[in-house]
Design an enzyme around this catalytic site. Structure first.
Site, PDB file in Angstrom:
ATOM      1  N   GLU A  45      92.601  66.432 -24.811  1.00 17.16           N
ATOM      2  CA  GLU A  45      94.025  66.125 -24.765  1.00 17.16           C
ATOM      3  C   GLU A  45      94.491  66.018 -26.221  1.00 17.16           C
ATOM      4  O   GLU A  45      93.876  65.279 -27.001  1.00 17.16           O
ATOM      5  CB  GLU A  45      94.238  64.790 -24.032  1.00 17.16           C
ATOM      6  N   ARG A 270      78.496  59.891 -21.345  1.00 17.81           N
ATOM      7  CA  ARG A 270      79.171  60.066 -22.623  1.00 17.81           C
ATOM      8  C   ARG A 270      78.321  59.484 -23.737  1.00 17.81           C
ATOM      9  O   ARG A 270      77.434  58.666 -23.502  1.00 17.81           O
ATOM     10  CB  ARG A 270      80.559  59.436 -22.601  1.00 17.81           C
ATOM     11  N   LYS A 280      90.067  57.410 -28.804  1.00  8.91           N
ATOM     12  CA  LYS A 280      91.161  57.932 -29.636  1.00  8.91           C
ATOM     13  C   LYS A 280      92.267  56.905 -29.780  1.00  8.91           C
ATOM     14  O   LYS A 280      92.874  56.783 -30.838  1.00  8.91           O
ATOM     15  CB  LYS A 280      91.726  59.201 -28.991  1.00  8.91           C
TER      16      LYS A 280
HETATM   17  P1  ATP Z   1      89.057  59.091 -25.693  1.00  9.58           P
HETATM   18  O1  ATP Z   1      88.676  58.101 -24.645  1.00  9.58           O
HETATM   19  O2  ATP Z   1      88.407  58.889 -27.000  1.00  9.58           O
HETATM   20  O3  ATP Z   1      90.530  59.308 -25.805  1.00  9.58           O
HETATM   21  P2  ATP Z   1      88.967  61.249 -23.944  1.00  9.58           P
HETATM   22  O4  ATP Z   1      87.868  61.483 -23.025  1.00  9.58           O
HETATM   23  O5  ATP Z   1      90.207  60.699 -23.382  1.00  9.58           O
HETATM   24  O6  ATP Z   1      88.436  60.434 -25.174  1.00  9.58           O
HETATM   25  P3  ATP Z   1      89.680  63.945 -24.150  1.00  9.58           P
HETATM   26  O7  ATP Z   1      90.522  64.620 -25.133  1.00  9.58           O
HETATM   27  O8  ATP Z   1      90.169  63.840 -22.759  1.00  9.58           O
HETATM   28  O9  ATP Z   1      89.374  62.540 -24.734  1.00  9.58           O
HETATM   29  O10 ATP Z   1      88.207  64.536 -24.175  1.00  9.58           O
HETATM   30  C1  ATP Z   1      87.893  65.897 -24.171  1.00  9.58           C
HETATM   31  C2  ATP Z   1      86.507  66.059 -23.642  1.00  9.58           C
HETATM   32  O11 ATP Z   1      85.579  65.335 -24.462  1.00  9.58           O
HETATM   33  C3  ATP Z   1      86.380  65.517 -22.251  1.00  9.58           C
HETATM   34  O12 ATP Z   1      85.738  66.498 -21.464  1.00  9.58           O
HETATM   35  C4  ATP Z   1      85.554  64.279 -22.400  1.00  9.58           C
HETATM   36  O13 ATP Z   1      84.756  64.084 -21.284  1.00  9.58           O
HETATM   37  C5  ATP Z   1      84.728  64.569 -23.651  1.00  9.58           C
HETATM   38  N1  ATP Z   1      84.375  63.323 -24.326  1.00  9.58           N
HETATM   39  C6  ATP Z   1      85.208  62.382 -24.788  1.00  9.58           C
HETATM   40  N2  ATP Z   1      84.532  61.344 -25.300  1.00  9.58           N
HETATM   41  C7  ATP Z   1      83.207  61.645 -25.167  1.00  9.58           C
HETATM   42  C8  ATP Z   1      81.990  60.973 -25.493  1.00  9.58           C
HETATM   43  N3  ATP Z   1      81.985  59.781 -26.072  1.00  9.58           N
HETATM   44  N4  ATP Z   1      80.824  61.590 -25.198  1.00  9.58           N
HETATM   45  C9  ATP Z   1      80.814  62.804 -24.623  1.00  9.58           C
HETATM   46  N5  ATP Z   1      81.917  63.478 -24.282  1.00  9.58           N
HETATM   47  C10 ATP Z   1      83.107  62.918 -24.542  1.00  9.58           C
HETATM   48 MG    MG Z   2      91.128  61.681 -21.779  1.00  8.05          MG
END
Ligand code: ATP
Ligand code: MG
Length: 554
Positions: A45, A270, A280
């Site tokens: 995102e 994760r 983020k």
């Molecule tokens: P955040 O919680 O930091 O905002 P998010 O999952 O909301 O992270 P996205 O932009 O939706 O952020 O993530 C893009 C991809 O990265 C998703 O498929 C998510 O599953 C993966 N991802 C995010 N954080 C991790 C992590 N700590 N370990 C592995 N994969 C991750």
């Molecule tokens: Mg997300």
């Protein structure tokens, strides 16, 4: 955890396998996707910069596609108009590329809004979705709990014709935010709360970074995501464990639309790193509050921060390979990441002498006014990296930690009466300690033994070797040392480390005056450093500590 789940790396070097690759192997053997190549996607995102957790997902998705000769899409999950920004789109593309991965054109979920709308209409027509007038609070109350079933909305039995008219009016802007939503008609008594008539579309009168004001209704993540995957013919949609409970809705959506060869969602744990926050939202708050210099502050666990800190993509990919892929959440010790960084840099960077808390050494028997150039090896483990010539004279600086007036037990470095080797030069013996009126050491008077020149055949032994820089030619530089950004608070929560940055002045051998921004070195006996790519305008060159020499990784 079974053996197949334990697995090796996500990148999938030849022969490497993990539980996800085992699923893909089986699907290929069964020809589940009818000759279609393996297609994965990385779907960030665009609401912040990528962090090291995303790197795990990137390595896994791109690595898996490469292993099977397929394709990985970079798709921006930009279905939420309020938080998203093109600055983030640009930074994400730059970071994925820097990590070493290539893709065709970037894809945007918002480009599929027409198709998503058509899918919603299709669900309404077949009686699988309805327009609901309950408020968000009412929907929450009606949803029930983990132990009690939910209650059906009074609007659940509207006719398809009425629903179509209302949904079209929602799209046309007739209603205010929150006045109506489109919901799936599934099962208010389902043990999985995600299946209790989840919201598919909401009204948001907001300008979208890509579609502008064309839309005032936006699809919810759980509806949009399976459609994005399906539209792109993704075969394996790899996501993190918290989406496991959403998988039935993912499958329901594609089944309700009778999507041919629907993609399958597979969840993995994760990445969590000790003393590191990976959210983020939290990282953005640090940036917005000014607690850090920006998204690329070298203390940040962002890809941009690690890059400026001096990490190379090779070490991040190696780290992701080593932590592997599993089905159970755990916390990885950040010492492993640092270990990978050291292993990556050790064979490729050149050594330099740098001293801090400098103490001046005067060699009283060195010919007055004379100087010479001594060869020092650039990398002690690789003779092919050659020698550099470094000035030497009777006035030097040594590191403050390499002298003790009253040596503690087993201190083998310089102290009054003791002899040490100056790295690549001579033996010196300390004869006098000169102090100022305040008692501060200003100078050590030493003598050297010309017969002990490095490479010669000295016979006696000394226990300590210390490094040095020649005083007249030394250049002043600034070192920025980084501690972890987060500490464990009293109640197990994460708190900002108030001492995450230490700035030190140092004397360096003259060649460092010409270090290019981004150039890396091993500062002898100290650690790995990089000339900061941004702080290039001051009088002093600034070097970021990449990682210290000593490993705490077992
Ligand atoms: P955040 O919680 O930091 O905002 P998010 O999952 O909301 O992270 P996205 O932009 O939706 O952020 O993530 C893009 C991809 O990265 C998703 O498929 C998510 O599953 C993966 N991802 C995010 N954080 C991790 C992590 N700590 N370990 C592995 N994969 C991750
Ligand atoms: Mg997300």
């Amino acid at each position: 955890m079974s053996d197949t789940e334990k697995s090796s790396g996500p990148g999938g070097g030849p022969g490497a396998t993990n539980f996800i690759h085992a699923i893909i192997d089986r699907d290929l053997a069964e020809n589940k996707y009818a000759e279609r190549p393996v297609i994965t996607r990385f779907p960030p995102e665009p609401n912040g910069y990528l962090h090291i957790g995303h790197a795990k997902s990137i390595c896994l998705n791109f690595g898996t596609a490469a292993k099977y000769g397929g394709r990985c899409n970079l798709r921006f999950d930009d279905t939420n108009p309020v938080k998203e920004d093109t600055e983030y789109v640009d930074s994400i593309e730059a970071d994925v590329r820097w990590l070493g991965f290539e893709w065709g054109n970037s894809l945007f979920a918002s480009d599929y809004f027409n198709q998503m709308y058509a899918c919603a209409v299709k669900l309404i027509e077949k009686g699988s979705a309805f327009v609901c007038d309950l408020s968000a609070d009412e929907i929450r109350t009606y949803r029930g709990t983990l132990t009690t079933p939910g209650k059906e909305s009074p609007y659940r039995n509207r006719s398809a014709a009425e629903n179509l008219r209302l949904f079209e009016e929602m799209r046309a802007g007739k209603y205010a935010d929150g006045e109506k939503v489109l919901r799936a008609k599934i099962d208010m008594a389902s043990p999985n709360i995600n299946l209790r008539d989840p919201v598919l579309y909401r009204i948001a009168h907001a300008t979208h970074h890509n579609t502008g004001d064309k839309w005032c209704i936006y699809p919810m993540y759980d509806f949009a995501h399976p459609l994005e995957d399906a539209i792109e013919s993704v075969t394996h949609s790899i996501c993190t464990l918290e989406f496991e409970d959403h998988r039935p809705l993912y499958d329901w959506t594609l089944a309700a639309l009778a999507w041919p060869l629907p993609p399958q969602q597979i969840e993995f744990a994760r990445l969590n790193l000790s003393n590191t926050i990976m959210s983020k939202r939290y990282l953005k708050a640090l940036v917005d509050k000014g607690d850090v210099e920006g998204w690329d502050d070298p203390r940040m666990p962002t890809i941009a921060g690690l890059r400026r800190r001096g990490y190379r993509p090779e070490s991040i990919r190696d780290f992701c390979e080593r932590i592997g892929v599993s089905k159970s959440n755990s916390i990885v010790d950040i010492a492993l990441l640092e270990h990978c960084v050291r292993e990556d840099l050790q064979p490729i960077v050149e050594s330099r002498h740098v001293v801090t808390e400098a103490i001046k050494v005067v060699i009283t028997n060195y010919p007055a006014g004379a100087s010479e150039e001594l060869p020092l090896e650039n990398n002690k483990d690789d003779a092919t990296m050659g020698l550099r010539r470094v000035p030497f004279s009777g006035e030097l600086y040594i590191d403050g930690t390499d002298f003790m007036e009253l040596p503690e037990k087993k201190y083998f470095r310089l102290f009054p009466g003791n002899e040490v080797r100056l790295k690549g030069a001579y033996f010196i013996r300390c004869n006098d300690v000169i102090k100022d009126a305040a008692g501060k050491i200003v100078e050590l008077r030493c003598t050297y033994d010309p017969a002990t020149k490095s490479g010669g055949g000295e016979t006696r032994k000394v226990k300590g070797t210390i490094h040095w820089v020649e005083a007249k030619t030394a250049v002043k530089i600034e070192l920025r040392l980084y501690g972890c950004l987060m500490l464990d608070g009293e109640n197990g929560e994460s708190v900002l480390n108030p001492a995450s940055l230490t700035v030190k002045e140092a004397w360096a051998e003259p060649s460092l005056a010409a270090a290019a921004p981004g150039e890396r070195f091993q500062f002898f006996r100290r650690g790995y450093y990089i000339a900061d790519a941004k702080r290039t305008d001051g009088a002093k060159k600034v070097f970021n500590e990449i990682v210290g020499l000593k490993s705490s990784w077992k």
